[in-house]
Design an enzyme around this catalytic site. Structure first.
Site, PDB file in Angstrom:
ATOM      1  N   HIS A  77    -101.941  48.821   8.415  1.00 26.38           N
ATOM      2  CA  HIS A  77    -102.231  49.560   7.178  1.00 26.38           C
ATOM      3  C   HIS A  77    -102.860  50.883   7.584  1.00 26.38           C
ATOM      4  CE1 HIS A  77    -103.017  50.237   3.029  1.00 26.38           C
ATOM      5  NE2 HIS A  77    -104.325  50.095   3.106  1.00 26.38           N
TER       6      HIS A  77
ATOM      7  N   ARG B  83     -96.616  51.178  -3.538  1.00 28.16           N
ATOM      8  CA  ARG B  83     -96.551  52.646  -3.547  1.00 28.16           C
ATOM      9  C   ARG B  83     -95.115  53.110  -3.295  1.00 28.16           C
ATOM     10  NH1 ARG B  83    -102.352  53.186  -0.517  1.00 28.16           N
ATOM     11  NH2 ARG B  83    -103.558  53.435  -2.415  1.00 28.16           N
TER      12      ARG B  83
ATOM     13  N   ASP C 183     -98.890  48.836   0.025  1.00 30.82           N
ATOM     14  CA  ASP C 183     -98.011  49.859   0.602  1.00 30.82           C
ATOM     15  C   ASP C 183     -96.611  49.775  -0.017  1.00 30.82           C
ATOM     16  OD1 ASP C 183    -100.072  50.796   2.234  1.00 30.82           O
ATOM     17  OD2 ASP C 183     -99.624  49.341   3.804  1.00 30.82           O
TER      18      ASP C 183
ATOM     19  N   ARG D  29    -108.920  55.819   7.858  1.00 25.32           N
ATOM     20  CA  ARG D  29    -109.412  54.450   7.669  1.00 25.32           C
ATOM     21  C   ARG D  29    -110.166  54.000   8.917  1.00 25.32           C
ATOM     22  NH1 ARG D  29    -104.169  54.198   5.448  1.00 25.32           N
ATOM     23  NH2 ARG D  29    -104.160  53.743   3.222  1.00 25.32           N
TER      24      ARG D  29
END
Ligand code: APR
Length: 311
Positions: free
Chosen positions: A175, A151, A148, A88
């Site tokens: 994140h 998930r 998150d 990211r």
């Protein structure tokens, strides 16, 4: 009065976010993108599902910002997604320019809006939007923790063969690869996770959560996840517009909480009509605190890169 949400970036995450907001009749939607025709086409296509799905909201697509004026919420998804092998953080500088320009233009039209950031690297993009907008921290929020935790909840529910809804989880931190899934605050209908499975299984689920975004990127090859990111964003939009006061993990600008300063980090917050209405500072054990500090350090490094570029 009708509410209005602007979604900047009419790509995978943005278009799905817009569609879910319309389907829930949360607000009229303005979809903005730099690519000519795409927001207009996608917006019209969504509007044409209204008679079939039975929602009464306006949806328009545009390349400009005039139509966004007076938005209650501006969701920023504009930018470039991850490609395989990219972190990211590789996206940092490219997306910094995109988020800076989108924020500048959006806040001119909607000075009272609440900004929800989705573009990665998330925590650094939130910092950019806060600085560029000059908004109070209550009105600049990052979507990360909801995704998150979603998930983590998915993997736990699958492993234990229980309802997804029954799983409550907590993921703090940035994140990124250093995110902090907190097992101690994770349970199935109140039963602590540690009562339901062994520590090796828990560690495997925690690691899969940390790698959750990369797992999807590996499959898709040309982009990153969008259904769950869009659903997570819409949960935040709904909590704000309906003043539901949900307690959700979100990226917020910390001013001393958790011993952290001037940094966006994911922590539990209450989301209501004013945006972030409360930040919950939970007591962490030493190991949890150390993991949070390590995650915050990773965020601080990225912000440092942006700061060195703009000075
Ligand atoms: N203004 C408006 N839109 C822009 C701009 C800009 N300055 N620059 C790029 N865009 C648009 C692109 O034209 C594209 O339509 O942003 C959109 C991004 O869409 P996708 O490439 O499909 O990416 P997506 O999967 O939606 O992810 C967007 O969200 O989850 C994060 O990591 C992800 O940072 C990425 C972002």
């Amino acid at each position: 009065m009708r509410r209005k949400v602007t979604v900047i970036g009419a790509g995978n995450v943005g278009a799905n976010t817009a569609q879910k907001i319309a389907a829930k009749e949360l607000a009229d939607v303005v979809l903005v993108d730099v690519v000519e025709g795409v927001p207009q086409g996608k917006g019209l296509d969504m509007l044409e599902s209204a008679p079939v799905e039975g929602y009464d909201v306006k949806i328009v697509g545009t390349n400009g910002y005039e139509e966004t004026a007076g938005s209650d919420i501006v969701v920023i998804t504009a930018g470039f997604p991850r490609k395989p092998g990219m972190s990211r953080d590789d996206l940092l500088l490219a997306n910094y320019e995109v988020v800076k320009s989108a924020t500048e233009q959006a806040v001119k039209q909607s000075p009272d809006a609440i900004l929800i950031l989705v573009t990665n690297p998330l925590d650094a993009m939130c910092w950019t939007a806060l600085k560029v907008s000059g908004f109070p921290r209550e009105r600049v929020i990052g979507m990360a923790g909801v995704l998150d935790t979603a998930r983590f909840r998915t993997f736990i529910a699958e492993e234990l063969n229980v309802s997804f809804e029954n799983v409550t989880a907590m993921v703090l931190g940035g994140h990124g690869d250093t995110m902090v899934p907190l097992v101690r605050f994770t349970n199935v209908s109140g039963i602590p996770l540690s009562e339901l499975t062994d520590s090796a299984t828990i560690e495997r689920l925690v690691q899969r959560t940390r790698d959750g975004g990369a797992e999807i990127v590996k499959y898709l090859k040309t982009g990153s996840a969008y259904y769950a990111p869009a659903a997570s964003t819409v949960e935040m939009v709904e909590s704000i517009l309906r003043d539901k006061k949900k307690v959700l993990p979100c990226a917020v600008y910390l001013n001393g909480e958790y011993g952290l300063n001037e940094l966006f980090v994911g922590v539990p917050v209450k989301l209501g009509k004013k945006g972030v209405e409360q930040i919950y500072e939970i007591k962490l054990q030493d190991g949890e605190k150390a993991a949070l500090m390590k995650s915050a350090e990773a965020v601080r490094e990225l912000v440092g890169v942006i700061k060195s570029k703009i000075q």
